[in-house]
Scaffold this motif. Structure first.
Motif, PDB file in Angstrom:
ATOM      1  N   LEU A 292      -3.230   4.922   1.011  1.00  0.00           N
ATOM      2  CA  LEU A 292      -3.590   3.675   0.329  1.00  0.00           C
ATOM      3  C   LEU A 292      -3.214   3.768  -1.140  1.00  0.00           C
ATOM      4  O   LEU A 292      -3.587   4.730  -1.811  1.00  0.00           O
ATOM      5  CB  LEU A 292      -5.087   3.387   0.472  1.00  0.00           C
TER       6      LEU A 292
ATOM      7  N   ASN B  28      -3.511   1.370  -4.508  1.00  0.00           N
ATOM      8  CA  ASN B  28      -4.040   0.154  -5.131  1.00  0.00           C
ATOM      9  C   ASN B  28      -3.834   0.263  -6.634  1.00  0.00           C
ATOM     10  O   ASN B  28      -4.482   1.072  -7.299  1.00  0.00           O
ATOM     11  CB  ASN B  28      -5.528  -0.007  -4.807  1.00  0.00           C
TER      12      ASN B  28
ATOM     13  N   GLU C  51      -0.097   3.273   4.249  1.00  0.00           N
ATOM     14  CA  GLU C  51      -0.493   2.234   5.198  1.00  0.00           C
ATOM     15  C   GLU C  51      -0.875   0.933   4.486  1.00  0.00           C
ATOM     16  O   GLU C  51      -0.694  -0.152   5.049  1.00  0.00           O
ATOM     17  CB  GLU C  51      -1.664   2.712   6.060  1.00  0.00           C
ATOM     18  N   THR C  52      -1.409   1.041   3.269  1.00  0.00           N
ATOM     19  CA  THR C  52      -1.812  -0.145   2.519  1.00  0.00           C
ATOM     20  C   THR C  52      -1.248  -0.067   1.113  1.00  0.00           C
ATOM     21  O   THR C  52      -1.422   0.926   0.415  1.00  0.00           O
ATOM     22  CB  THR C  52      -3.351  -0.259   2.436  1.00  0.00           C
TER      23      THR C  52
ATOM     24  N   SER D  62      -1.166  -2.375  -2.430  1.00  0.00           N
ATOM     25  CA  SER D  62      -1.728  -3.541  -3.118  1.00  0.00           C
ATOM     26  C   SER D  62      -1.325  -3.530  -4.578  1.00  0.00           C
ATOM     27  O   SER D  62      -1.614  -2.569  -5.311  1.00  0.00           O
ATOM     28  CB  SER D  62      -3.260  -3.553  -2.986  1.00  0.00           C
TER      29      SER D  62
ATOM     30  N   LEU E  65       3.376   1.137   6.954  1.00  0.00           N
ATOM     31  CA  LEU E  65       2.639   0.088   6.256  1.00  0.00           C
ATOM     32  C   LEU E  65       2.095  -0.942   7.239  1.00  0.00           C
ATOM     33  O   LEU E  65       2.824  -1.471   8.069  1.00  0.00           O
ATOM     34  CB  LEU E  65       3.540  -0.610   5.240  1.00  0.00           C
ATOM     35  N   THR E  66       0.806  -1.231   7.108  1.00  0.00           N
ATOM     36  CA  THR E  66       0.192  -2.284   7.913  1.00  0.00           C
ATOM     37  C   THR E  66      -0.221  -3.471   7.054  1.00  0.00           C
ATOM     38  O   THR E  66      -0.392  -4.576   7.562  1.00  0.00           O
ATOM     39  CB  THR E  66      -1.050  -1.764   8.653  1.00  0.00           C
ATOM     40  N   GLU E  67      -0.379  -3.247   5.735  1.00  0.00           N
ATOM     41  CA  GLU E  67      -0.819  -4.330   4.852  1.00  0.00           C
ATOM     42  C   GLU E  67      -0.135  -4.229   3.492  1.00  0.00           C
ATOM     43  O   GLU E  67      -0.083  -3.160   2.886  1.00  0.00           O
ATOM     44  CB  GLU E  67      -2.335  -4.284   4.663  1.00  0.00           C
TER      45      GLU E  67
ATOM     46  N   ASN F 125      -0.098  -6.421  -0.220  1.00  0.00           N
ATOM     47  CA  ASN F 125      -0.678  -7.502  -1.015  1.00  0.00           C
ATOM     48  C   ASN F 125       0.052  -7.590  -2.355  1.00  0.00           C
ATOM     49  O   ASN F 125      -0.095  -6.703  -3.209  1.00  0.00           O
ATOM     50  CB  ASN F 125      -2.176  -7.282  -1.236  1.00  0.00           C
TER      51      ASN F 125
END
Length: 245
Positions: free
Chosen positions: A10, A12, A32-33, A35, A54-56, A58
């Protein structure tokens, strides 16, 4: 950026002033995420295609004017948020995101969705605040078209290549550059004839509830290509010409 972070799942970095996402991001192979909301991003590097887990993603509230075609190379992507950018279109080929379930494109400058958009298995779509074309029929006053010799030759070859075996198909193996050019052509939504260049751009209006089995009753425009005015002037279809102001 990715040195020593190969196991990161992740990332962010919201609410910063990031303008560039470095190509070295491809080293985050287990991410995987991702942002990056509320930044100043203008471009997403093609190297994002390396992040196959990657699943998400933003990217809400940035300065993006386009998305890379390589974004569609993410087989596990289920959520894509690109609201509040400056996108005028989404790349063609969106159907490759077979696992996409949530798409947020609100607050951009889209006029229509790319071809085959209605075949996605979306559960949620946010698209308010765009400049979608209106549901107004535009009829053609032209009954026939004049095609350039290049286009006529390309259509002949493409038609012959649909037949097996074909002399043209065998010959194309000797000219890979020509085969690559022909592979970039389109196909008529009505008669299925293949063509080299975009001849007539149209739009169909897709019901999210009826056609995509979503809860929303909204209708959205989806891009369609036709090969000729002859097809466009047929009766019985629900494709509309895109009129320029």
């Amino acid at each position: 950026m990715s040195r020593g972070l190969s196991n990161l799942v992740l990332l962010n970095v919201n609410h910063n002033k990031i303008r560039v996402l470095p190509p070295e991001i491809k080293g985050l192979a287990n991410l995987e995420t991702l942002s990056l909301t509320d930044n100043k991003l203008e471009v997403i590097p093609a190297e994002i295609s390396f992040l196959e887990k990657l699943t998400e993603i933003n990217l809400t509230n940035n300065n993006l004017v386009s998305l890379p075609q390589q974004l569609y190379s993410l087989p596990q992507l289920t959520k894509l948020y690109v609201a509040k950018n400056h996108l005028k279109e989404l790349p063609e080929g969106i159907l490759r995101l077979s696992k996409l379930r949530v798409l947020d494109v609100a607050g951009n400058r889209l006029t229509m969705f790319p071809m085959d958009f209605q075949f996605l298995h979306l559960e949620e779509l946010f698209c308010e605040g765009n400049s979608f074309v209106q549901h107004e029929l535009v009829e053609s006053v032209q009954e026939m078209e004049v095609l350039y010799l290049k286009e006529l030759a390309a259509r002949l070859v493409l038609a012959e290549c649909r037949r097996r075996p074909s002399f043209f198909c065998e010959a194309l193996r000797l000219y890979p550059a020509l085969a690559d050019v022909l592979s970039q052509g389109g196909s008529c939504a009505l008669c299925s004839q293949r063509f080299l260049t975009t001849w007539l751009e149209c739009v169909q209006f897709v019901s999210l509830r009826k056609d995509m089995k979503m809860k929303s009753s909204q209708t959205v425009p989806v891009r369609v290509l036709l090969c000729s005015y002859s097809c466009f002037n047929r009766s019985g279809h629900m494709y509309y010409g895109v009129a320029s102001a």
